[in-house]
Write an enzyme that holds these catalytic residues in place. Structure first.
Site, PDB file in Angstrom:
ATOM      1  N   ASN A   1       0.830  -1.203   0.000  1.00  0.00           N
ATOM      2  CA  ASN A   1       0.000   0.000   0.000  1.00  0.00           C
ATOM      3  C   ASN A   1       0.867   1.255   0.000  1.00  0.00           C
ATOM      4  O   ASN A   1       2.015   1.212   0.432  1.00  0.00           O
ATOM      5  CB  ASN A   1      -0.916   0.002   1.229  1.00  0.00           C
ATOM      6  CG  ASN A   1      -2.081  -0.947   1.065  1.00  0.00           C
ATOM      7  OD1 ASN A   1      -2.665  -1.037  -0.009  1.00  0.00           O
ATOM      8  ND2 ASN A   1      -2.424  -1.663   2.123  1.00  0.00           N
TER       9      ASN A   1
ATOM     10  N   ARG B   1     -19.764   8.550  17.810  1.00  0.00           N
ATOM     11  CA  ARG B   1     -20.963   7.847  17.332  1.00  0.00           C
ATOM     12  C   ARG B   1     -20.612   6.587  16.553  1.00  0.00           C
ATOM     13  O   ARG B   1     -21.259   5.550  16.698  1.00  0.00           O
ATOM     14  CB  ARG B   1     -21.791   8.789  16.436  1.00  0.00           C
ATOM     15  CG  ARG B   1     -23.037   8.125  15.833  1.00  0.00           C
ATOM     16  CD  ARG B   1     -23.879   9.123  15.055  1.00  0.00           C
ATOM     17  NE  ARG B   1     -23.320   9.455  13.760  1.00  0.00           N
ATOM     18  CZ  ARG B   1     -23.618   8.827  12.621  1.00  0.00           C
ATOM     19  NH1 ARG B   1     -24.453   7.791  12.627  1.00  0.00           N
ATOM     20  NH2 ARG B   1     -23.082   9.217  11.471  1.00  0.00           N
TER      21      ARG B   1
ATOM     22  N   CYS C   1      -5.676  -7.156  -3.462  1.00  0.00           N
ATOM     23  CA  CYS C   1      -6.148  -6.787  -2.127  1.00  0.00           C
ATOM     24  C   CYS C   1      -7.334  -7.679  -1.800  1.00  0.00           C
ATOM     25  O   CYS C   1      -8.150  -7.996  -2.666  1.00  0.00           O
ATOM     26  CB  CYS C   1      -6.561  -5.320  -2.116  1.00  0.00           C
ATOM     27  SG  CYS C   1      -7.303  -4.748  -0.570  1.00  0.00           S
ATOM     28  N   HIS C   2      -7.458  -8.065  -0.539  1.00  0.00           N
ATOM     29  CA  HIS C   2      -8.522  -8.996  -0.152  1.00  0.00           C
ATOM     30  C   HIS C   2      -9.809  -8.314   0.279  1.00  0.00           C
ATOM     31  O   HIS C   2     -10.731  -8.968   0.754  1.00  0.00           O
ATOM     32  CB  HIS C   2      -8.020  -9.905   0.981  1.00  0.00           C
ATOM     33  CG  HIS C   2      -7.420  -9.155   2.136  1.00  0.00           C
ATOM     34  ND1 HIS C   2      -6.254  -9.553   2.749  1.00  0.00           N
ATOM     35  CD2 HIS C   2      -7.816  -8.039   2.779  1.00  0.00           C
ATOM     36  CE1 HIS C   2      -5.964  -8.717   3.724  1.00  0.00           C
ATOM     37  NE2 HIS C   2      -6.887  -7.807   3.770  1.00  0.00           N
TER      38      HIS C   2
ATOM     39  N   HIS D   1     -10.007  -0.097  -1.746  1.00  0.00           N
ATOM     40  CA  HIS D   1     -10.503   0.311  -0.438  1.00  0.00           C
ATOM     41  C   HIS D   1     -11.722   1.233  -0.525  1.00  0.00           C
ATOM     42  O   HIS D   1     -12.257   1.635   0.510  1.00  0.00           O
ATOM     43  CB  HIS D   1      -9.410   1.002   0.410  1.00  0.00           C
ATOM     44  CG  HIS D   1      -8.339   0.069   0.846  1.00  0.00           C
ATOM     45  ND1 HIS D   1      -7.204   0.514   1.512  1.00  0.00           N
ATOM     46  CD2 HIS D   1      -8.195  -1.270   0.728  1.00  0.00           C
ATOM     47  CE1 HIS D   1      -6.415  -0.524   1.777  1.00  0.00           C
ATOM     48  NE2 HIS D   1      -6.999  -1.617   1.303  1.00  0.00           N
TER      49      HIS D   1
END
Length: 436
Positions: A149, A268, A171-172, A201
């Site tokens: 990355n 939150r 990428c998984h 991502h």
């Protein structure tokens, strides 16, 4: 018949290397491959070699395993090159978090966009350039399978700055997102039909079906019933954008301006600031545990990881067709994203190699976020190719989370401090401090 050779660059990432080797040796046709390990850390390289031999013995495989301090020797005649290098290791990663934190910039993972992603890319590019030069000279037909990355920036740099064409980023995130969603809605993963596309991502689940019917209504009902599900960033994004994002909430929070800059949203949505530092420490602890276990003659068990690289190797070597998700240049694959940027799409893999699938246009709201992501990536890659330090600052001005947290003067001041901290790992032309 020649033996397939697979070179691991950064093999000292021992835990990851072990998982990939377990996956490789699970294929009968790959039990006799040549595994060439390279790392610049002698202890880690020796540990990787010991782990490789143990895994082979445990699984009944008979590979040739060689270890090389010299990278070119590892690459000589390779058919596949798996890049898992992390330039700067734990110390550089700590810098990526600690300096921005002093400026009030919150990060969770810091490996894709943001300050952490930008400087991780800039210190990786010189390695990628020299690696590509070696590949061109000693194994020009090899497939470069990149795991390092920031994925999209690294693949764009490799394809635009080095001339390599057989490059795919792996990428998984799509795979595990779909496994998790299938489990959540109570349908076996093997029975789910899905399509995802976007950027690494931040791809989007465009189709999520079982027996021809969308599973999104079932997911909607679960979210409506469970207030804790609604306290996840990517569930929040899904409810507002209409398509589920393919990376964890920690990751997803960093690629938009809406969450990390607001303390109430951090609370939150339960965002773990600095989470990656704990992951890095855990990785080091796992490495040391593996090293010590090998040294004492009690090596640890290793399970397969279902990663894509072994599947790519198997498909190319045997001609077995399968579909993976790959990160590749956008050459007509997603029509409403910039050409040349790195996109994540389904790819057919067989004896012909990795063949990306065109998916048409993304929903406009998803494309809008991806375009911003790719524009920021493009500025980082241009910084290196043009040797222009101003592009670093412009990239972080365009980065959603950084721009939401800081006024422009502070962004430039932050860049100067980051450049000073990482100067020895940057190409010389990018080490200039520009002031605000």
């Amino acid at each position: 018949m020649t033996t397939t050779k697979i070179a691991f660059i950064g093999a000292g990432s021992v835990v990851f290397t072990q998982g990939l080797l377990a996956d490789l040796f699970a294929f009968d046709e790959l039990r006799g491959v040549h595994i060439a390990l390279h790392d610049i850390d002698a202890e880690r390289l020796a540990t990787a070699e010991g782990a490789a031999r143990h895994i082979a013995d445990h699984l009944g495989a008979a590979p040739t395993v060689t270890a090389h301090a010299d990278r070119r020797a590892a690459l000589e005649g390779a058919d596949f090159v798996i890049n898992i290098v992390q330039v700067g290791m734990r110390e550089a990663t700590r810098t990526d978090f600690e300096i921005p934190a002093r400026y009030g910039v919150r990060q969770t993972i810091g490996d894709t966009l943001g300050v952490g992603g930008v400087f991780r890319a800039l210190r990786t590019f010189p390695l990628l350039k020299s690696l590509a030069e070696d590949i061109a000279e000693v194994c020009s037909d090899a497939w470069l399978l990149n795991y390092t990355n920031p994925m999209a920036m690294n693949v764009q740099y490799l394809t635009q700055a080095t001339g390599l064409t057989r490059v795919v980023g792996l990428c998984h995130s799509v795979y595990w997102t779909m496994r998790d969603l299938s489990e959540l809605v109570g349908v076996p993963y093997e029975e789910v039909n899905y399509l995802a596309a976007g950027v690494n991502h931040q791809a989007w689940v465009l189709r999520f079906e079982h027996e021809g019917r969308s599973l999104y209504p079932r997911l909607d009902a679960l979210i409506e019933q469970d207030p804790q599900l609604r306290r996840r960033v990517r569930v929040d994004m899904y409810r507002r954008l209409g398509h589920y994002p393919t990376e964890t909430s920690e990751h997803s929070s960093e690629y938009v301006p809406w969450y990390l800059g607001h303390a109430e949203e951090v609370e939150r949505l339960r965002l773990p600031i600095g989470a990656y530092l704990d992951i890095v420490d855990d990785n080091v602890a796992q490495y040391e545990k593996t090293r010590d276990a090998l040294a004492s003659g009690t090596p640890l068990p290793v399970a397969g990881t279902m990663e894509y690289a072994p599947q790519v190797v198997h498909s190319v070597v045997t001609g077995t067709p399968r579909t993976i998700y790959g990160n590749v240049p956008n050459r007509g694959l997603i029509e409403n994203l910039p050409a040349g940027g790195t996109v994540e799409v389904p790819c057919l893999v067989d004896a012909s190699g990795v063949q990306p699938t065109a998916v048409g246009a993304l929903p406009p709201q998803c494309a809008a976020l991806n375009r911003n992501y790719l524009s920021m990536n493009d500025l980082v890659v241009r910084a290196a190719i043009e040797d222009d330090p101003r592009r670093i600052r412009q990239a972080l001005m365009a980065d959603p989370a950084t721009a939401a947290a800081l006024p422009v003067e502070r962004i430039w001041e932050l860049c100067d401090e980051m450049v000073r901290a990482h100067a020895d790992l940057l190409q010389p032309g990018l080490r200039a401090e520009l002031g605000s």
